[in-house]
Design an enzyme around this catalytic site. Structure first.
Site, PDB file in Angstrom:
ATOM      1  N   LYS A  21      28.079  42.541 -10.896  1.00 32.37           N
ATOM      2  CA  LYS A  21      28.282  42.738 -12.332  1.00 32.37           C
ATOM      3  C   LYS A  21      27.249  43.740 -12.848  1.00 32.37           C
ATOM      4  O   LYS A  21      26.077  43.684 -12.453  1.00 32.37           O
ATOM      5  CB  LYS A  21      28.143  41.392 -13.051  1.00 32.37           C
ATOM      6  N   SER A  26      32.904  37.183 -19.553  1.00 31.54           N
ATOM      7  CA  SER A  26      32.623  38.593 -19.538  1.00 31.54           C
ATOM      8  C   SER A  26      32.573  39.242 -18.153  1.00 31.54           C
ATOM      9  O   SER A  26      32.637  40.461 -18.068  1.00 31.54           O
ATOM     10  CB  SER A  26      31.281  38.849 -20.237  1.00 31.54           C
ATOM     11  N   SER A  41      31.044  32.907 -18.472  1.00 31.31           N
ATOM     12  CA  SER A  41      31.470  34.240 -18.017  1.00 31.31           C
ATOM     13  C   SER A  41      31.772  34.393 -16.536  1.00 31.31           C
ATOM     14  O   SER A  41      32.394  35.362 -16.142  1.00 31.31           O
ATOM     15  CB  SER A  41      30.426  35.277 -18.414  1.00 31.31           C
TER      16      SER A  41
HETATM   17  N1  GLN Z   1      32.224  34.121 -24.156  1.00 33.93           N
HETATM   18  C1  GLN Z   1      30.849  33.798 -24.230  1.00 33.93           C
HETATM   19  C2  GLN Z   1      30.117  34.790 -25.120  1.00 33.93           C
HETATM   20  O1  GLN Z   1      30.718  35.686 -25.545  1.00 33.93           O
HETATM   21  C3  GLN Z   1      30.245  33.721 -22.867  1.00 33.93           C
HETATM   22  C4  GLN Z   1      29.672  34.977 -22.358  1.00 33.93           C
HETATM   23  C5  GLN Z   1      28.909  34.831 -21.091  1.00 33.93           C
HETATM   24  O2  GLN Z   1      28.944  33.783 -20.433  1.00 33.93           O
HETATM   25  N2  GLN Z   1      28.159  35.853 -20.766  1.00 33.93           N
HETATM   26  O3  GLN Z   1      28.973  34.670 -25.374  1.00 33.93           O
END
Ligand code: GLN
Length: 483
Positions: A78, A153, A177
């Site tokens: 990532k 994400s 994410s």
């Molecule tokens: N959807 C969550 C957010 O927007 C989780 C994001 C993540 O785990 N990095 O913060």
């Protein structure tokens, strides 16, 4: 040659001399050339390095020299995890050309075992989002239907593993994410216990809740990666020793005699019918394997989304203050600007979602509102943790759908932040309480979209969590990715 094999199968093929590392890497790069246009998983592909590294590992194998455990297995990372020599953009204009001077600990540990890093994969800008639509480089697409979001994400991680553009990926999970793209792309994703995996070299979003976690096509591959990345790191004082736990050994121990709780609040309104049916089916499969299942009520789940977005945004607003184009930034002459105007011009390059989080975070921390929002959110978090501690006195695992709904069309919810935030309802409990959680691909909906089932265990119980995940995986017969 089938490049859709598991890591375990790959290792035995290379070890027996049935394939060379170079052949496999070349095939995987070919695959990237064919599907990337359709799915856009990668931000940067490091083709030449990958081939050179493959050749040098093949040479070492031939010469019977020491070769790391992973024998040149192709992985993706990532793009918020630092890699020396390949840029780390966080899918933001702010870091478009940023090359970290060092590898994150997880990356150096995997490299030491001879993985080949094929490249860096897409995410929502600074990991803020659930669909990978908020990337400066454009959205990733779901390989099961390219009109649909892949989750986020860590969307690029989920897509690259699902579309056979690498074997394993590392993502980061602040509020789901790793698990969201795993669920939407029909692959496995683990969020480890807070403190089990080093965050050194992970670009910070919300430090007190995030962890790096692996995404793979099979549970056994997740276990392999955990054996290498878990454990204390002197660069990250929140990490602990993992001792001599071997996640691979006895993976088929099963769930006989285990107690499993189905979280009621994660199966209520708003859960898609096909998703709740799949979850009930998963429970029956686990019962067939000898587990006992009881309903569990966790009423703090109701407040978890509000608490999460308060805490995560507060931490984000502080972490992202460093992007002022003096310490980090992009090419923009300072000529003609007074200091504040310059910084504000530069910071307007953040996307809408990142901007929203920074504003929200600064607000909930501000004098007069701190007690009302931030402190209250921390109280919810403490209450949730004590409910979880009580719950794990009664059960070994908790089960729920990973995502309450099926993947949806790209663009469909992009202007509706609150609806997007609500989609994290089943994942963020693990982040706020620190416990591990895994998403296992379980079935495919009537419209051909993946459904993942989530299993939680108590802190540092990854080994038995992997047993349960493996047991569930063995009950499934999923089609190959249609791409
Ligand atoms: N959807 C969550 C957010 O927007 C989780 C994001 C993540 O785990 N990095 O913060």
């Amino acid at each position: 040659m089938d490049i859709g094999i598991s890591a375990t199968e790959y290792l035995s093929l290379v070890r027996n001399g049935e394939i060379s590392v170079e052949e496999f890497i070349a095939k995987t790069l070919d695959r990237i050339h064919v599907v990337e246009d359709k799915v856009h998983a990668y931000i940067t592909v490091d083709e030449q390095n990958a081939l050179n590294k493959a050749r040098s590992i093949d040479k070492k194998i031939k010469a019977k020299e020491r070769v790391g455990l992973f024998l040149g297995m192709p992985i993706s990372i990532k793009d918020n995890i630092c890699t020396s020599g390949i840029r780390t953009t966080c899918a933001s204009k702010m870091l478009e050309n940023f090359v970290a001077p060092y590898d994150a600990t997880v990356v150096s540990r995997l490299k030491h075992e001879d993985v080949i890093v094929l490249g860096k994969v897409n995410l929502d800008e600074f990991a803020m989002g659930s669909t990978t639509e908020f990337s400066y480089f454009g959205p990733s697409r779901n390989p099961w239907n390219v009109e649909y979001v892949p989750g986020g994400s860590s969307g690029g991680s989920g897509v690259s593993v699902s579309a056979l553009e690498c074997m394993i990926s590392l993502g980061s999970d602040t509020g789901g994410s790793v698990r969201s793209p795993a669920s939407f792309c029909s692959v496995v994703g683990l969020k480890p216990t807070y403190g089990l995996v080093s965050r050194y070299g992970l670009v910070s979003y919300a430090n007190s809740i995030e962890q790096i976690g692996p995404i793979a096509r099979k549970v056994e591959d997740i276990a392999l990666v955990m054996n290498v990345i878990a454990g204390h790191d002197s660069h990250d004082d929140t990490t602990v020793e993992k001792g001599n736990v071997d996640y691979v050994k006895d993976l088929d121990a099963g769930v006989k005699g285990k107690k499993i709780g189905l979280v009621q609040q994660m199966m209520e309104d708003g859960v898609d019918k096909e998703v709740s049916t799949a979850t009930n089916n998963a429970i029956s499969k686990l019962q067939d394997l000898g587990a006992e299942c009881i309903p569990i009520s966790l009423d703090s789940v109701e407040h978890s989304v509000a608490a999460y977005y308060t805490i995560a945004s507060a931490e984000a607003s502080s972490n992202l203050a460093r992007y002022d184009n003096l310490r980090y930034g992009f090419d923009l002459g300072t000529e003609g600007y007074e200091f504040k105007a310059y910084v504000s011009k530069v910071r307007s390059s953040f996307g809408h979602e990142v901007t929203r989080r920074m504003l929200l975070g600064a607000f909930v921390l501000s004098a007069g509102y701190y007690g009302k929002y931030y402190l209250k959110a921390q109280k919810v978090r403490a209450m949730m943790k004590s409910q979880i501690d009580e719950t794990f006195k009664k059960v070994d695992f908790l089960v729920a759908p990973t995502m309450p709904i099926l993947p949806f069309k790209i663009g469909e919810k992009i202007d509706d932040p609150l609806t997007l935030y609500q989609l994290d309802i089943n994942t963020i409990m693990a982040n706020l309480t620190g416990i591990p959680a895994i998403s296992v691909p379980f079935s495919i909906s009537s419209f051909g979209l993946p459904i993942g089932i989530q299993i939680f265990a108590n802190s540092f119980q990854e080994k038995s969590l992997l047993h349960a995940a493996y047991a569930l995986q063995q009950t499934t017969h999923l089609p190959e990715v249609p791409l």
